[in-house]
Motif scaffolding. Sequence first.
Motif, PDB file in Angstrom:
ATOM      1  N   GLU A 161      38.984  26.268  38.836  1.00 35.64           N
ATOM      2  CA  GLU A 161      40.129  25.430  39.164  1.00 35.64           C
ATOM      3  C   GLU A 161      41.363  25.979  38.462  1.00 35.64           C
ATOM      4  OE1 GLU A 161      38.799  21.540  38.040  1.00 35.64           O
ATOM      5  OE2 GLU A 161      37.605  21.298  39.875  1.00 35.64           O
ATOM      6  N   TYR A 162      42.451  26.082  39.215  1.00 33.16           N
ATOM      7  CA  TYR A 162      43.662  26.757  38.743  1.00 33.16           C
ATOM      8  C   TYR A 162      43.356  28.202  38.337  1.00 33.16           C
ATOM      9  CZ  TYR A 162      45.590  22.044  38.756  1.00 33.16           C
ATOM     10  OH  TYR A 162      45.976  20.790  39.138  1.00 33.16           O
ATOM     11  N   THR A 163      42.382  28.807  39.006  1.00 28.25           N
ATOM     12  CA  THR A 163      41.953  30.200  38.843  1.00 28.25           C
ATOM     13  C   THR A 163      41.443  30.524  37.443  1.00 28.25           C
ATOM     14  OG1 THR A 163      44.112  31.142  38.233  1.00 28.25           O
ATOM     15  CG2 THR A 163      43.645  30.891  40.585  1.00 28.25           C
ATOM     16  N   MET A 164      41.055  29.526  36.660  1.00 28.81           N
ATOM     17  CA  MET A 164      40.503  29.802  35.348  1.00 28.81           C
ATOM     18  C   MET A 164      39.065  30.311  35.495  1.00 28.81           C
ATOM     19  SD  MET A 164      42.884  29.326  33.267  1.00 28.81           S
ATOM     20  CE  MET A 164      44.451  28.481  33.078  1.00 28.81           C
ATOM     21  N   GLY A 165      38.646  31.200  34.600  1.00 27.56           N
ATOM     22  CA  GLY A 165      37.313  31.772  34.661  1.00 27.56           C
ATOM     23  C   GLY A 165      37.135  32.693  35.849  1.00 27.56           C
ATOM     24  N   LEU A 166      38.219  33.358  36.263  1.00 34.22           N
ATOM     25  CA  LEU A 166      38.189  34.157  37.483  1.00 34.22           C
ATOM     26  C   LEU A 166      38.931  35.468  37.265  1.00 34.22           C
ATOM     27  CD1 LEU A 166      37.564  33.957  40.668  1.00 34.22           C
ATOM     28  CD2 LEU A 166      39.953  33.299  40.858  1.00 34.22           C
ATOM     29  N   HIS A 167      38.284  36.581  37.609  1.00 30.04           N
ATOM     30  CA  HIS A 167      38.972  37.862  37.668  1.00 30.04           C
ATOM     31  C   HIS A 167      39.429  38.093  39.099  1.00 30.04           C
ATOM     32  CE1 HIS A 167      37.666  39.329  33.695  1.00 30.04           C
ATOM     33  NE2 HIS A 167      36.503  38.798  33.965  1.00 30.04           N
ATOM     34  N   THR A 168      40.613  38.633  39.265  1.00 29.82           N
ATOM     35  CA  THR A 168      41.097  38.992  40.597  1.00 29.82           C
ATOM     36  C   THR A 168      41.718  40.372  40.549  1.00 29.82           C
ATOM     37  OG1 THR A 168      41.613  36.686  41.109  1.00 29.82           O
ATOM     38  CG2 THR A 168      42.617  38.352  42.494  1.00 29.82           C
ATOM     39  N   GLN A 169      41.416  41.191  41.537  1.00 34.41           N
ATOM     40  CA  GLN A 169      42.125  42.458  41.654  1.00 34.41           C
ATOM     41  C   GLN A 169      42.435  42.721  43.124  1.00 34.41           C
ATOM     42  OE1 GLN A 169      38.782  44.892  39.974  1.00 34.41           O
ATOM     43  NE2 GLN A 169      39.265  46.262  41.678  1.00 34.41           N
ATOM     44  N   ILE A 170      43.489  43.474  43.345  1.00 37.72           N
ATOM     45  CA  ILE A 170      43.885  43.809  44.699  1.00 37.72           C
ATOM     46  C   ILE A 170      43.057  44.995  45.179  1.00 37.72           C
ATOM     47  CG2 ILE A 170      45.763  44.712  46.131  1.00 37.72           C
ATOM     48  CD1 ILE A 170      47.695  43.162  44.399  1.00 37.72           C
ATOM     49  N   TYR A 171      42.588  44.910  46.423  1.00 37.80           N
ATOM     50  CA  TYR A 171      41.911  46.032  47.049  1.00 37.80           C
ATOM     51  C   TYR A 171      42.980  46.896  47.695  1.00 37.80           C
ATOM     52  CZ  TYR A 171      38.902  48.771  50.098  1.00 37.80           C
ATOM     53  OH  TYR A 171      38.267  49.798  50.728  1.00 37.80           O
ATOM     54  N   ALA A 181      53.068  41.497  54.814  1.00 36.85           N
ATOM     55  CA  ALA A 181      52.713  40.144  54.388  1.00 36.85           C
ATOM     56  C   ALA A 181      51.213  39.945  54.533  1.00 36.85           C
ATOM     57  CB  ALA A 181      53.490  39.126  55.197  1.00 36.85           C
ATOM     58  N   GLU A 182      50.456  40.890  54.030  1.00 43.56           N
ATOM     59  CA  GLU A 182      48.993  40.833  54.093  1.00 43.56           C
ATOM     60  C   GLU A 182      48.429  41.526  52.873  1.00 43.56           C
ATOM     61  OE1 GLU A 182      46.818  41.614  57.865  1.00 43.56           O
ATOM     62  OE2 GLU A 182      45.770  43.155  56.696  1.00 43.56           O
ATOM     63  N   MET A 183      47.339  40.989  52.344  1.00 41.24           N
ATOM     64  CA  MET A 183      46.772  41.557  51.135  1.00 41.24           C
ATOM     65  C   MET A 183      45.299  41.213  51.067  1.00 41.24           C
ATOM     66  SD  MET A 183      48.047  40.959  47.217  1.00 41.24           S
ATOM     67  CE  MET A 183      48.161  39.187  47.529  1.00 41.24           C
ATOM     68  N   THR A 184      44.485  42.171  50.607  1.00 37.29           N
ATOM     69  CA  THR A 184      43.063  41.922  50.369  1.00 37.29           C
ATOM     70  C   THR A 184      42.828  41.784  48.875  1.00 37.29           C
ATOM     71  OG1 THR A 184      42.357  43.117  52.355  1.00 37.29           O
ATOM     72  CG2 THR A 184      40.723  42.823  50.616  1.00 37.29           C
ATOM     73  N   LEU A 185      42.218  40.682  48.485  1.00 39.70           N
ATOM     74  CA  LEU A 185      41.918  40.410  47.089  1.00 39.70           C
ATOM     75  C   LEU A 185      40.412  40.396  46.879  1.00 39.70           C
ATOM     76  CD1 LEU A 185      44.410  37.495  46.315  1.00 39.70           C
ATOM     77  CD2 LEU A 185      44.645  39.901  45.710  1.00 39.70           C
ATOM     78  N   ILE A 186      39.995  40.881  45.732  1.00 41.12           N
ATOM     79  CA  ILE A 186      38.591  40.808  45.333  1.00 41.12           C
ATOM     80  C   ILE A 186      38.497  39.784  44.209  1.00 41.12           C
ATOM     81  CG2 ILE A 186      36.610  42.067  44.436  1.00 41.12           C
ATOM     82  CD1 ILE A 186      37.979  44.621  45.488  1.00 41.12           C
ATOM     83  N   TYR A 187      37.818  38.689  44.487  1.00 40.09           N
ATOM     84  CA  TYR A 187      37.629  37.639  43.493  1.00 40.09           C
ATOM     85  C   TYR A 187      36.277  37.841  42.810  1.00 40.09           C
ATOM     86  CZ  TYR A 187      41.425  35.134  45.867  1.00 40.09           C
ATOM     87  OH  TYR A 187      42.624  34.778  46.421  1.00 40.09           O
ATOM     88  N   CYS A 188      36.275  37.808  41.494  1.00 37.31           N
ATOM     89  CA  CYS A 188      35.044  37.912  40.708  1.00 37.31           C
ATOM     90  C   CYS A 188      34.846  36.571  39.990  1.00 37.31           C
ATOM     91  CB  CYS A 188      35.141  39.057  39.711  1.00 37.31           C
ATOM     92  SG  CYS A 188      33.655  39.324  38.723  1.00 37.31           S
ATOM     93  N   ILE A 189      33.905  35.780  40.488  1.00 33.45           N
ATOM     94  CA  ILE A 189      33.700  34.417  40.007  1.00 33.45           C
ATOM     95  C   ILE A 189      32.506  34.378  39.063  1.00 33.45           C
ATOM     96  CG2 ILE A 189      33.279  32.021  40.703  1.00 33.45           C
ATOM     97  CD1 ILE A 189      34.508  32.713  43.403  1.00 33.45           C
ATOM     98  N   ASP A 190      32.708  33.828  37.879  1.00 31.54           N
ATOM     99  CA  ASP A 190      31.673  33.734  36.856  1.00 31.54           C
ATOM    100  C   ASP A 190      30.620  32.712  37.274  1.00 31.54           C
ATOM    101  OD1 ASP A 190      30.164  33.614  34.549  1.00 31.54           O
ATOM    102  OD2 ASP A 190      31.875  33.501  33.202  1.00 31.54           O
ATOM    103  N   LEU A 191      29.357  33.133  37.302  1.00 35.15           N
ATOM    104  CA  LEU A 191      28.253  32.226  37.647  1.00 35.15           C
ATOM    105  C   LEU A 191      27.796  31.385  36.465  1.00 35.15           C
ATOM    106  CD1 LEU A 191      26.068  34.581  39.877  1.00 35.15           C
ATOM    107  CD2 LEU A 191      27.567  32.724  40.630  1.00 35.15           C
ATOM    108  N   LYS A 192      28.433  31.567  35.325  1.00 29.62           N
ATOM    109  CA  LYS A 192      28.090  30.799  34.108  1.00 29.62           C
ATOM    110  C   LYS A 192      26.631  31.042  33.721  1.00 29.62           C
ATOM    111  CE  LYS A 192      32.237  29.122  34.017  1.00 29.62           C
ATOM    112  NZ  LYS A 192      33.217  29.643  33.029  1.00 29.62           N
ATOM    113  N   ASP A 193      25.824  29.984  33.669  1.00 26.88           N
ATOM    114  CA  ASP A 193      24.447  30.100  33.184  1.00 26.88           C
ATOM    115  C   ASP A 193      23.440  30.418  34.288  1.00 26.88           C
ATOM    116  OD1 ASP A 193      25.298  29.480  30.599  1.00 26.88           O
ATOM    117  OD2 ASP A 193      25.132  27.323  30.972  1.00 26.88           O
ATOM    118  N   ILE A 194      23.902  30.619  35.506  1.00 31.94           N
ATOM    119  CA  ILE A 194      23.000  30.877  36.627  1.00 31.94           C
ATOM    120  C   ILE A 194      22.781  32.376  36.779  1.00 31.94           C
ATOM    121  CG2 ILE A 194      22.727  30.680  39.130  1.00 31.94           C
ATOM    122  CD1 ILE A 194      24.334  28.115  39.007  1.00 31.94           C
TER     123      ILE A 194
END
Length: 354
Positions: A161-171, A181-194
């Motif tokens: 939420e509010y992009t906390m705990g998230l890495h983002t980089q542009i592809y 007006a177009e962009m590809t983003l790679i979101y890396c979302i932390d799975l925490k304890d899973i």
Amino acid sequence: MNRKTNEQLLDMIGDVDERYIHEYIDAMNTQARSRSTKYVKKRFTVALAAAIILLFGTVSLAAALPAIGHFLANLENENRVGTLNFDKIEAEYAVRIDDTQEYDGVVGTLNSAILENKHLLLSYTFDWSGLEDAADGSFHTYFLPWFFYITEGDNVICRSEYTMGLHTQIYWGNAENEDAAEMTLIYCIDLKDIDGANLVGKELTVRLLYAQGGEGFVSTFTPTTCFTDRSWDIGRTYQFDDHKIILERLQESALYVTLFIDCATIGHNGDDYAFILSDELGNDYTAYSNRDSNAEGYWFIKPETMGTQLTLKVIRSYRETDPHGVTVNDSYEVLYEIPIELKSSFWDNLFGRF
């Protein structure tokens, strides 16, 4: 954000229009989104694209910003290497989805998903060319979603939420036109304890929303494989002047390398010295601190070649800015080097036989 954090944020990315950064600060201070807010328009340039990485996806925004002036100088190589890493891992592990949806004038396409032991990677392409606010080539922070939820049925596996705990980089593979007006983003979302391996074969739903409990882009997919992270225990202590550096462990994931370093006097905001990581080709990679760098480590774009050795460097920055906040000197001096010996990396094992 407090005043000190605001000042650090504006100082660290002075090459980006300060008014644009205030959009983000205002939104974070209010923890709310409002399209009625008066936003200042800014051309979508490479410098702005670099800022988006910082604005939309850091583990902890203030802490994750690079505290040294070499950032912009090394960014071009990091972008290239990040894209190269993603191309390799996508070819082997991605679930192709190619689900295109439209929400409130923005077209979003979930291209693919990649499951790791500790993270979920999502490749999303956004096209905001149909928005009136983008007619003159402007970009605003509210064009992109800020809330991320991954669920299995009614069970929320992880969230940002509010992009906390998230890495983002542009592809950058399809970002040659900096005014598009177009962009590809790679979101890396932390799975925490899973453990990601336990999610193979399960139907997952990803929700990228524009507000808590609001609407946005919703897609479903089923991962069929999991990228296995690699980890090396190091457990060595080094002494540099009065600084005690304990290099505890290195972890290699699909796109990043995380170094767990116990050092109270280097690498934090306000310290005289900082860390960088170098590969065997002589490329330097910026150190980004997680929320608690002592406990959660520093993350780097995974070097182009992991090889058998990396080098952790202690540097002194000579960053200077002009009266407008534009960096005019981003040089730095290497003061101390620590070799990190590794066994063969994942990529050596995978491609060495060809």
